[in-house]
Design a protein around this motif. Sequence first.
Motif, PDB file in Angstrom:
ATOM      1  N   UNK A   1       5.823  -4.146   1.189  1.00  0.00           N
ATOM      2  CA  UNK A   1       4.378  -4.021   1.007  1.00  0.00           C
ATOM      3  C   UNK A   1       4.038  -3.986  -0.478  1.00  0.00           C
ATOM      4  N   UNK A   2       4.791  -3.214  -1.246  1.00  0.00           N
ATOM      5  CA  UNK A   2       4.537  -3.110  -2.687  1.00  0.00           C
ATOM      6  C   UNK A   2       4.796  -4.442  -3.391  1.00  0.00           C
ATOM      7  N   UNK A   3       5.903  -5.091  -3.050  1.00  0.00           N
ATOM      8  CA  UNK A   3       6.246  -6.359  -3.699  1.00  0.00           C
ATOM      9  C   UNK A   3       5.203  -7.433  -3.416  1.00  0.00           C
ATOM     10  N   UNK A   4       4.733  -7.491  -2.184  1.00  0.00           N
ATOM     11  CA  UNK A   4       3.772  -8.527  -1.809  1.00  0.00           C
ATOM     12  C   UNK A   4       2.355  -8.229  -2.284  1.00  0.00           C
ATOM     13  N   UNK A   5       2.011  -6.962  -2.419  1.00  0.00           N
ATOM     14  CA  UNK A   5       0.650  -6.586  -2.827  1.00  0.00           C
ATOM     15  C   UNK A   5       0.481  -6.540  -4.341  1.00  0.00           C
ATOM     16  N   UNK A   6       1.572  -6.672  -5.063  1.00  0.00           N
ATOM     17  CA  UNK A   6       1.462  -6.701  -6.530  1.00  0.00           C
ATOM     18  C   UNK A   6       0.497  -7.811  -6.936  1.00  0.00           C
TER      19      UNK A   6
END
Length: 549
Positions: free
Chosen positions: A342-347
Amino acid sequence: MKPVTVFGPDFPFAYDDWIKHPGGLGSLPQEAHGDKVAIVGAGAAGVIAGYELMKLGLRPILFESGQFGGRLRSQPFEGAEDVIAELGGMRFPVSGSGFYHYVDLLGLDSAPFPNPLTPAAGSTVIDLLGQTYYAHTLQDLPPLFQEVAQAYDAALEEGARFADLKQAIRDRDIPRIKDIWNPLVSAWDERTFYDFVVSSEAFQKLSFHHREVFGQVGFGTGGWDSDFPNSMLEILRVNVTECDDHQRYIVGGVEQVPRRLWQHAPDQIVHWPAGTTLRQLNGGATRAGVKRIRRLSDDQIEVTDSWGRTEGFGAVLVTCQTHLLTTQIDTEETLFSQDLWMALDRTRYMQSAKTFVMVDRPFWKDKDPATGRDTMSMTLTDRMTRGTYLFDNGPDRPSVICLSYAWMTDALKVLPLPVEQRVDLALSALAKIYPGVDIRGHIIGDPITVSWEADRNFLGAFKGALPGHYRYNHRMFGHFVQGDMPAAERGIFIAGDGVSWTPAWVEGAVQTSLNAVAGIITHFGGCTAPDNPSPVDAYALHGPIRLNG
């Protein structure tokens, strides 16, 4: 007075001291010597990590799908000697002490960057709402501009105990930093930079036009409006660690840092013969870009390059921008937790465009006989060029003008345009500021331009965290501490300025690469010297505050 460095504030760890310590970064068990580590990306983070891992006795293998150096990209103008356009990073604050460790190691020179209203710029022109102001210092400008600068200083003090926090960073006083910073994280994570400005008592006393001036031309490195939607924490880190001040450029181009480190033989090295370099361990060149990453076993991760070459590695370090893990690299989903995905894609990455021309000489230093002023100056404007920078290579030598350095909406305006049209538009805008100055008549050679969002290997220039993204950043930054992770998620690490707390600054790439080195030492069963604890050792004590929810 002690200098300000990028010492936290989220994770106050002395990376500069750690890498300079005579005891080294740590040691590995003998059976790990020669083990291979795949490093995806040959930018600052990848090359620095590879260099340090090589010194420990591992064999880093670098993969690169684009240009060596990543966003440390210094493109020469054709047919000229030592005349370059800095397409990526171009100004480096002295507070980035980890980065300057490698600059000094390689014997590279730096010089003050010609930012607005600094001695290095000589003179500055601010063009706003059709009116032009000429200045050497802030005091030369009308009171309106000084009121804006004073209001922002007051807002920082009012809202962030700015002087106390900066002094704690100077003193490297970890408890004091945490005492001030941690409440700010809770208070400001979900609020924008613009909210911070307009809700401050200092700016509420002023007009909308004052805020407009702050957004359009700002002070220090230029206008701030492209950052208005970002989390205030992102901007506050930049201000308090002086990333926006005391900036220098690398003489001859910053790309020299990764390229020279690639070929640098360290004084102290384990396992490998004296004189060994990263280039030698990689057979003289990086591998092609990575197309697939998957797990073979608990202690092996398989990497496949774009030519179909497949190989197993004891660890993998991914330094490319995070979106490539879903758009360009077939990454086995179970290598990362769903929270981390989630963090990697929402960056969120910001757009950025630059356009450069080479000119026959630094003609802008010629004095206008009528006014006695410089013919042309470092320029901040609300026109589409936004920032124009002048690089003097010496009298009667070809020099460089960055006609336009723009972000976000202003960068998107030129995204579909060829370089010639970008130059025409920039010259048209500058002609309104400098009527009668024949810039075109001094241009030689072909222009150079870049739009980082159009590069399939980047998809944007640098991270710009939105409100509410602190938890995502926390997950990415702390991923190098893997002791409590399931076995299926261990052994793959991430680094780069987009994983750091200071995106867009190379110091973030340096710090996260060193985090990964510490994690990889632990992963291979190594240890650190008792008198030189690593980021892994310090993280439980001094790591970033964890927000609830």
